[in-house]
Scaffold this motif. Structure first.
Motif, mmCIF file in Angstrom:
data_model
loop_
_atom_site.group_PDB
_atom_site.id
_atom_site.type_symbol
_atom_site.label_atom_id
_atom_site.label_comp_id
_atom_site.label_asym_id
_atom_site.label_seq_id
_atom_site.Cartn_x
_atom_site.Cartn_y
_atom_site.Cartn_z
ATOM 1 N N PHE A 101 0.957 -1.306 -0.023
ATOM 2 C CA PHE A 101 -0.053 -0.040 0.091
ATOM 3 C C PHE A 101 0.862 1.173 0.008
ATOM 4 O O PHE A 101 2.045 1.178 0.530
ATOM 5 C CB PHE A 101 -0.789 0.158 1.323
ATOM 6 N N LYS A 102 0.322 2.236 -0.642
ATOM 7 C CA LYS A 102 1.142 3.451 -0.487
ATOM 8 C C LYS A 102 1.410 4.133 0.528
ATOM 9 O O LYS A 102 0.690 3.960 1.517
ATOM 10 C CB LYS A 102 0.574 4.471 -1.530
ATOM 11 N N TYR A 103 2.825 4.566 0.856
ATOM 12 C CA TYR A 103 3.226 5.080 1.973
ATOM 13 C C TYR A 103 3.381 4.113 3.325
ATOM 14 O O TYR A 103 3.301 4.645 4.403
ATOM 15 C CB TYR A 103 2.358 6.299 2.300
ATOM 16 N N LEU A 104 3.057 2.825 2.936
ATOM 17 C CA LEU A 104 3.260 2.042 4.189
ATOM 18 C C LEU A 104 4.578 2.137 4.887
ATOM 19 O O LEU A 104 5.597 2.403 4.393
ATOM 20 C CB LEU A 104 3.352 0.311 3.757
ATOM 21 N N PRO A 105 4.613 2.413 6.248
ATOM 22 C CA PRO A 105 5.802 2.563 6.883
ATOM 23 C C PRO A 105 6.935 1.277 6.652
ATOM 24 O O PRO A 105 6.406 0.221 6.476
ATOM 25 C CB PRO A 105 5.428 2.353 8.618
ATOM 26 N N SER A 106 8.078 1.662 6.497
ATOM 27 C CA SER A 106 9.053 0.817 5.817
ATOM 28 C C SER A 106 9.302 -0.511 6.712
ATOM 29 O O SER A 106 9.355 -1.573 6.150
ATOM 30 C CB SER A 106 10.496 1.393 5.855
ATOM 31 N N PHE A 107 9.230 -0.372 7.916
ATOM 32 C CA PHE A 107 9.325 -1.787 8.825
ATOM 33 C C PHE A 107 8.293 -2.784 8.401
ATOM 34 O O PHE A 107 8.343 -3.977 8.129
ATOM 35 C CB PHE A 107 9.110 -1.484 10.417
ATOM 36 N N PHE A 108 7.081 -2.316 8.289
ATOM 37 C CA PHE A 108 6.036 -3.364 8.008
ATOM 38 C C PHE A 108 6.048 -3.811 6.585
ATOM 39 O O PHE A 108 5.823 -5.028 6.211
ATOM 40 C CB PHE A 108 4.647 -2.707 8.087
ATOM 41 N N ALA A 109 6.514 -2.886 5.799
ATOM 42 C CA ALA A 109 6.860 -3.658 4.281
ATOM 43 C C ALA A 109 7.614 -4.486 4.199
ATOM 44 O O ALA A 109 7.646 -5.463 3.694
ATOM 45 C CB ALA A 109 6.896 -2.128 3.374
ATOM 46 N N LEU A 110 8.898 -4.060 4.899
ATOM 47 C CA LEU A 110 10.043 -5.043 4.798
ATOM 48 C C LEU A 110 9.895 -6.252 5.666
ATOM 49 O O LEU A 110 10.570 -7.250 5.414
ATOM 50 C CB LEU A 110 11.374 -4.299 5.084
ATOM 51 N N SER A 111 8.924 -6.356 6.366
ATOM 52 C CA SER A 111 8.544 -7.529 7.206
ATOM 53 C C SER A 111 7.620 -8.649 6.336
ATOM 54 O O SER A 111 7.530 -9.818 6.920
ATOM 55 C CB SER A 111 7.758 -7.170 8.383
ATOM 56 N N TYR A 112 7.275 -8.014 5.120
ATOM 57 C CA TYR A 112 6.338 -9.113 4.441
ATOM 58 C C TYR A 112 6.901 -10.558 4.203
ATOM 59 O O TYR A 112 6.453 -11.357 4.138
ATOM 60 C CB TYR A 112 5.968 -8.388 3.091
ATOM 61 N N PHE A 113 8.318 -10.417 3.840
ATOM 62 C CA PHE A 113 9.024 -11.435 3.530
ATOM 63 C C PHE A 113 8.912 -12.729 4.613
ATOM 64 O O PHE A 113 8.697 -13.912 4.270
ATOM 65 C CB PHE A 113 10.438 -11.331 3.081
ATOM 66 N N TYR A 114 9.062 -12.404 5.832
ATOM 67 C CA TYR A 114 8.577 -13.193 6.912
ATOM 68 C C TYR A 114 7.193 -13.599 7.081
ATOM 69 O O TYR A 114 6.872 -14.675 7.074
ATOM 70 C CB TYR A 114 9.048 -12.498 8.251
ATOM 71 N N ILE A 115 6.599 -12.591 6.692
ATOM 72 C CA ILE A 115 4.784 -13.094 6.704
ATOM 73 C C ILE A 115 4.458 -14.171 5.802
ATOM 74 O O ILE A 115 3.799 -14.781 5.957
ATOM 75 C CB ILE A 115 3.902 -11.533 6.605
ATOM 76 N N TYR A 116 5.069 -13.978 4.508
ATOM 77 C CA TYR A 116 4.761 -15.094 3.436
ATOM 78 C C TYR A 116 4.924 -16.275 4.068
ATOM 79 O O TYR A 116 4.079 -17.104 3.694
ATOM 80 C CB TYR A 116 5.821 -14.676 2.293
ATOM 81 N N SER A 117 5.887 -16.662 4.838
ATOM 82 C CA SER A 117 6.146 -17.965 5.428
ATOM 83 C C SER A 117 5.240 -18.264 6.616
ATOM 84 O O SER A 117 5.357 -19.321 7.362
ATOM 85 C CB SER A 117 7.653 -18.231 5.842
ATOM 86 N N ASP A 118 4.598 -17.148 7.136
ATOM 87 C CA ASP A 118 3.609 -17.627 8.358
ATOM 88 C C ASP A 118 2.064 -17.598 8.141
ATOM 89 O O ASP A 118 1.326 -17.498 8.881
ATOM 90 C CB ASP A 118 3.814 -16.219 9.407
ATOM 91 N N TYR A 119 1.817 -17.583 6.634
ATOM 92 C CA TYR A 119 0.442 -17.793 6.343
ATOM 93 C C TYR A 119 -0.014 -19.192 6.520
ATOM 94 O O TYR A 119 0.685 -19.936 6.405
ATOM 95 C CB TYR A 119 0.120 -17.291 4.856
ATOM 96 N N PHE A 120 -1.162 -19.308 6.713
ATOM 97 C CA PHE A 120 -2.058 -20.705 6.647
ATOM 98 C C PHE A 120 -3.498 -20.394 5.969
ATOM 99 O O PHE A 120 -4.062 -19.361 5.838
ATOM 100 C CB PHE A 120 -2.195 -21.199 7.990
ATOM 101 N N TYR A 121 -4.064 -21.556 5.734
ATOM 102 C CA TYR A 121 -5.351 -21.511 4.915
ATOM 103 C C TYR A 121 -6.183 -22.305 5.656
ATOM 104 O O TYR A 121 -6.151 -23.730 5.699
ATOM 105 C CB TYR A 121 -5.161 -21.755 3.735
#
Length: 503
Positions: free
Chosen positions: A189-209
């Protein structure tokens, strides 16, 4: 104590399950869940909002606290740029991402290496935050874990504060290639704080369905609330509130009295209903009513006469794909703003083609996660991209909304057929779109927002979890994506629990 909760999304459901007293949940639709919902069409299951759920030490402790069992499936993620695709296994997959970027942008190799180091550190910090149960759902036996964790967490909170600048600015300070900047930041999302943006790569491995779709989580909470003698009014929209006599009024003129009210719906709607001759309230109301939401999303749902194996050879069931390494550039900045201000129909049509070519797509393939999500030998795709509400509203007001959706579907499908899915274009059984207007109408959320407030301007709320439930309206509390930022399902759950605890 009579407690009324307005809004049966995930925050309202959480608040309902934990609130004490005589609890009434009021929901405008015929089922609860809001943007955490799964629906079916001709045997295909699709997600109406979020595509997967993030553990983050919140959802499973919450379910455990409520004695709810949820059958889960893996939600593996792939990332692709042009013909290069990596598959996320764990946090070490960041090295594959680094290699992919360096192959695409060899002239920026050193800058990429430096950025990856920062991403690794951010991932380590997020791992610390998520390494314990969220204290809101902890038991006494868990308390022994918090003291050593707290010292580490304080350092993480400091790092978060130091990385609060928008991701666009953060990347511009460290990367000289504008296309590379786009390829990284157009995921966010535009102007997302950089800490939350750069943490996405960790989040990708923490998803479940969840087995059966993400909507099963909402169904489980809804059923738990009803089992505990809670009451839900469906198809009921609150249109007025009297904060002195403490009642709300629905579309039929029916009054519902409360001792405490939790507003888990659109916050602007609440403040438009209320006036209190109090300086604190007036200032709070002005901030909220003048604030803007973050971007919404545009989604195309496609049923394909092609077996899941065809798509499994390309990616996992959750796929972030960018067809061109060129990036969007000014297409989603200055060009978009010009179109919104005074763009002609023809200019918008031409813009759509470029938007489709250079965008980043979030592609969810439910049947690759849950084999029961599509008829045998067929596949359903959910193809989404971040999208500005203002443009779709302009098109709607000008009277060519359905035609616009046709152009979007055409160019998205053409782009993906020419790049990653050659079999797509000629195998479509049916397709339809959901726009930011769809989200606004269904979820009753201002401008179709899915994560709350815009990150561009100063937030109109006190951005503190401990204070997230508080308002200056007597006996009224708030919860959901408007109560804390950045927001998502885990934060919606936390704000719902905090609101219940406050009362």
């Amino acid at each position: 104590m009579k407690v009324i909760i307005v809004g049966g999304g995930i925050s309202g459901l959480t608040a309902a399950c934990f609130a004490k007293g005589d609890v009434l949940l009021i929901e405008k639709n015929n089922k609860c869940g809001g943007l955490v919902n799964t629906f079916s069409r001709d045997g295909f299951k699709f997600e109406g909002g979020v595509r997967a759920l993030l553990n983050s030490g919140i959802i499973f402790p919450m379910l455990e606290k409520l004695n709810i069992e949820l059958e889960t499936l893996p939600n593996n993620v792939s990332i692709g740029i042009e013909d290069k695709i990596i598959h996320i296994k764990d946090k070490n997959s960041i090295l594959d991402y680094e290699l992919m970027l360096k192959e695409l942008y060899p002239e920026n190799s050193d800058e990429i290496s430096n950025l990856i180091k920062i991403i690794k550190k951010t991932m380590d910090n997020l791992e610390i935050l998520y390494s314990v149960k969220n204290p809101l759902f902890a038991n006494k036996k868990d308390y022994i874990n918090y003291l050593p964790w707290l010292f580490k967490a304080i350092k993480v909170f400091t790092a978060m504060k130091n990385m609060n600048e928008p991701i666009e600015e953060f990347l511009k300070e460290r990367i000289s290639n504008n296309s590379l900047i786009d390829i990284i930041d157009q995921h966010f999302f535009k102007y997302l704080p950089s800490f939350f943006a750069l943490s996405y790569f960790y989040i990708y491995s923490d998803y479940f369905y969840p087995k059966g779709g993400v909507g099963v989580l909402a169904e489980k909470l809804e059923n738990k609330f009803l089992e505990n003698n809670g009451e839900i009014l469906y198809n009921t929209e609150i249109i007025s509130i009297d904060v002195n006599k403490r009642y709300v009024i629905d579309q039929n003129g029916e009054k519902y009295y409360y001792d405490k009210l939790i507003w888990a719906a659109d916050l602007k709607k609440l403040y438009n209903m209320v006036y209190i001759n109090n300086n604190k309230f007036i200032a709070e109301k002005e901030k909220i009513l003048s604030a803007e939401p973050a971007e919404s999303v545009y989604t195309i749902y496609i049923a394909v006469d092609e077996p899941p194996e065809t798509f499994a050879k390309i990616s996992h069931g959750h796929f972030f794909y960018t067809p061109s390494k060129k990036g969007l550039g000014e297409i989603h900045r200055s060009e978009l703003e010009k179109l919104i201000q005074n763009g002609s129909k023809q200019e918008i049509i031409e813009w759509i083609e470029n938007f489709g070519k250079y965008n980043t797509y979030e592609i969810s393939i439910p049947v690759l996660k849950d084999p029961d999500a599509a008829p045998k030998g067929k596949t359903g795709l959910i193809i989404s991209t971040l999208f500005d509400y203002r443009l779709i509203k302009k098109v709607y007001d000008e009277g060519w909304y359905d035609e616009f959706k046709g152009y979007m579907e055409k160019h998205f499908i053409e782009t993906l057929s020419k790049s990653i899915y050659p079999a797509l274009k000629d195998k479509i059984i049916f397709k339809f779109s959901a726009t930011p207007l769809t989200i606004e109408n269904y979820a009753d959320t201002y401008n179709g927002s899915i994560i709350g407030w815009s990150f561009k301007d100063k937030l109109p709320i006190v951005n503190s979890l401990s204070k997230s439930a508080l308002t200056s309206i007597p006996n009224v509390y708030k919860a959901g994506k408007w109560a804390y930022s950045p927001s998502g399902v885990p934060m919606a759950i936390l704000t719902g629990k905090i609101a219940a605890d406050k009362i």
